[in-house]
Design a protein around this motif. Structure first.
Motif, PDB file in Angstrom:
ATOM      1  N   ASP A 222       0.824  -1.208   0.000  1.00 21.87           N
ATOM      2  CA  ASP A 222       0.000   0.000   0.000  1.00 21.87           C
ATOM      3  C   ASP A 222       0.858   1.257   0.000  1.00 21.87           C
ATOM      4  O   ASP A 222       0.560   2.232  -0.702  1.00 21.87           O
ATOM      5  CB  ASP A 222      -0.927   0.020   1.223  1.00 21.87           C
ATOM      6  N   ARG A 225       2.304   1.860  -3.447  1.00 16.34           N
ATOM      7  CA  ARG A 225       1.333   2.452  -4.377  1.00 16.34           C
ATOM      8  C   ARG A 225       1.177   3.947  -4.114  1.00 16.34           C
ATOM      9  O   ARG A 225       1.106   4.742  -5.053  1.00 16.34           O
ATOM     10  CB  ARG A 225      -0.009   1.720  -4.256  1.00 16.34           C
ATOM     11  N   LYS A 228       4.290   5.786  -5.443  1.00 17.75           N
ATOM     12  CA  LYS A 228       4.307   5.938  -6.901  1.00 17.75           C
ATOM     13  C   LYS A 228       3.326   7.013  -7.355  1.00 17.75           C
ATOM     14  O   LYS A 228       3.617   7.797  -8.271  1.00 17.75           O
ATOM     15  CB  LYS A 228       3.984   4.604  -7.562  1.00 17.75           C
TER      16      LYS A 228
END
Length: 501
Positions: A222, A225, A228
């Motif tokens: 998580d 993500r 990013k």
């Protein structure tokens, strides 16, 4: 270079009695510093050289501003490099990526096809150095994870000599190749040096025995993500803002350098605020960080003066110094090489002196001495500039004296700074705090690049003297608080032997 350690026949060969992995890191860092310092020794000269002689034809103040921002960016990006190693890639892979990007940057600068490749090259070298520099130092520490402080510090001292050996060779070779306007040939030599370093690093991977193979605090899926997404939005926003600025017609090299200086000054403020508020930092670690803030500021002042070697002092060597030595005219970049040579010769002596002195010479005291010495070097520089202002080229001995004084100051401050960073770093941010140490250099270099603009309104002797007095005043102030800082650092647990710079 290797010697057999007494013991079972299966024992691994050593490097001066240290882990064989130190030889891999020593050689990689040596060649990276060859390329970095070799290119740095001609960068300002290339930027100011007339276009008809293959240069960029920029004014001196603009060239020095670019130099300051470039050097600052190398160290500013070390924070990101440390974070990537801590959370995503591990130190070993991050160093590998950094070496590849640095080599690409030097190859770009070696292309004799216009200014665009020069700017691209500087950007790539800064990015790659940010990935490589903090994590190389952290990998050295990983080799000694289960060993005592004195042995680890001894290993750092050998590593530090490799840094300066590479710098010495780079400053000898690259400026010599540049003689006669062969700029891109010289940049190509820097690229070749980095290629040697990369090859040694890849070939010696097994000697690291898994050091830095995995991140110490890997992000969860998580968190990856979210990272990013934030990184993508931030890069897009930055690129968009830069494009709009360019389209407005107000974007200039000088203004861009000023903005980056402001950003560089803001980053350490934000990062220290983050560290002090982080739940991953313990109360004891936070206490050490309070002391580290003052050491950080002192180091920034030191580097503001010291790193003018590649800008103000290099231009002084070119324009105001008699470079005829024994009937041979030496390249301006060679003069500063006395620093690397002196460190190679005397660093072991300082290491032995600090080892025998133990805690009698504390880290804050070393910082104070370093600041006073670098200030005194610019007092000498102010006198030399005063003589040169009469239109007479001064003896090269003036600059050699300046560099020798600065070298002693560096041996007090720089190794101690990296060693204390390693000791005071919160465990969750170990590689990142190595990057924070380099950020002190970024802050000093970026401010120093902008400070050179004062030379358009004040005489050079006054400029040097103003910086000298600032450094000396900071050193004397540090002396007043040595005892309190030692208590905050609990320095009886901090090694007194130099590490690496």
């Amino acid at each position: 270079m290797a010697s057999g350690r007494s013991g079972p026949p299966t024992a691994e060969r050593t490097f001066f009695g240290h882990p064989r992995g130190l030889a891999t890191l020593f050689g990689t860092e040596m060649w990276e510093r060859f390329s970095y310092y070799g290119m740095r020794a001609i960068l300002v000269l290339f930027l100011t050289a007339p276009v008809t002689r293959g240069g960029m034809g920029l004014p001196e103040t603009t060239a020095v501003g670019i130099y300051g921002v470039y050097i600052a960016s190398v160290y500013l990006l070390a924070i990101a490099g440390g974070w990537l190693a801590d959370r995503l890639l591990g130190a070993r892979r991050t160093v590998l990526c950094g070496a590849l990007v640095i080599m690409g940057g030097h190859v770009s600068m070696a292309m004799p096809v216009g200014g665009g490749f020069v700017w691209l090259g500087l950007v790539l070298i800064a990015l790659g150095s940010g990935l490589l520099k903090p994590n190389m130092s952290a990998l050295v520490g990983e080799l000694y994870r289960n060993e005592d402080d004195a042995r680890r510090d001894s290993g750092y001292t050998i590593f530090y000599m490799g840094i300066n050996l590479g710098a010495f060779l780079g400053i000898m070779v690259v400026p010599w190749l540049q003689t006669g306007g062969r700029w891109h040939l010289a940049f190509g030599a820097a690229a070749l040096g980095m290629a040697f370093g990369l090859a040694q690093y890849v070939r010696g991977r097994a000697t690291l025995h898994g050091a830095g193979e995995e991140p110490d605090h890997r992000l969860t899926p998580d968190e990856q993500r979210r990272f990013k997404a934030v990184a993508g939005v931030s890069l897009a926003a930055g690129a968009g803002a830069l494009a709009l600025w360019a389209l407005s017609g107000t974007l200039t090299v000088d203004r861009f350098a000023l903005v980056l200086t402001v950003v560089t000054a803001s980053v350490p403020v934000a990062y220290f605020a983050f560290l002090f508020s982080s739940r991953e930092v313990t109360a004891e670690e936070r206490k050490g960080l309070y002391a580290y803030v003052w050491l950080f500021l002192a180091a920034a002042i030191f580097w503001l003066v010291y790193d003018q070697a590649g800008s103000a002092l290099l231009l002084f060597a070119k324009n105001d110094t008699n470079l005829d030595v024994l009937g041979f005219t030496i390249p301006p970049g060679w003069v500063g090489n006395v620093n690397s040579l002196a460190i190679i010769l005397v660093a072991p002596l300082f290491a032995e002196m600090f080892l025998k002195a133990g805690t009698r010479i504390s880290t804050p005291l070393k910082f104070a001495v370093g600041l006073v010495l670098v200030g005194l070097s610019f007092v000498v520089m102010s006198v030399a500039a005063g003589i040169a202002s009469g239109g007479v080229k001064v003896s090269v001995m003036w600059l050699l004296s300046v560099y020798l004084i600065q070298t002693v100051g560096e041996l007090f401050l720089s190794p101690a700074g990296l060693s204390v960073t390693n000791k005071l770093a919160p465990r969750a941010f170990e590689n990142q705090l190595m990057g924070l140490w380099f950020l002190s250099m970024a802050l000093g270099d970026s401010v120093g690049g902008q400070a050179y603009r004062l030379t358009t309104v004040v005489p050079m002797p006054v400029y040097y003297l103003a910086l000298a007095l600032a450094a000396i005043a900071a050193g004397l102030l540090m002396l007043l608080f040595v005892r309190r800082l030692r208590m905050m650092m609990a320095e009886h647990h901090v090694p007194s032997v130099p590490a690496a710079g």
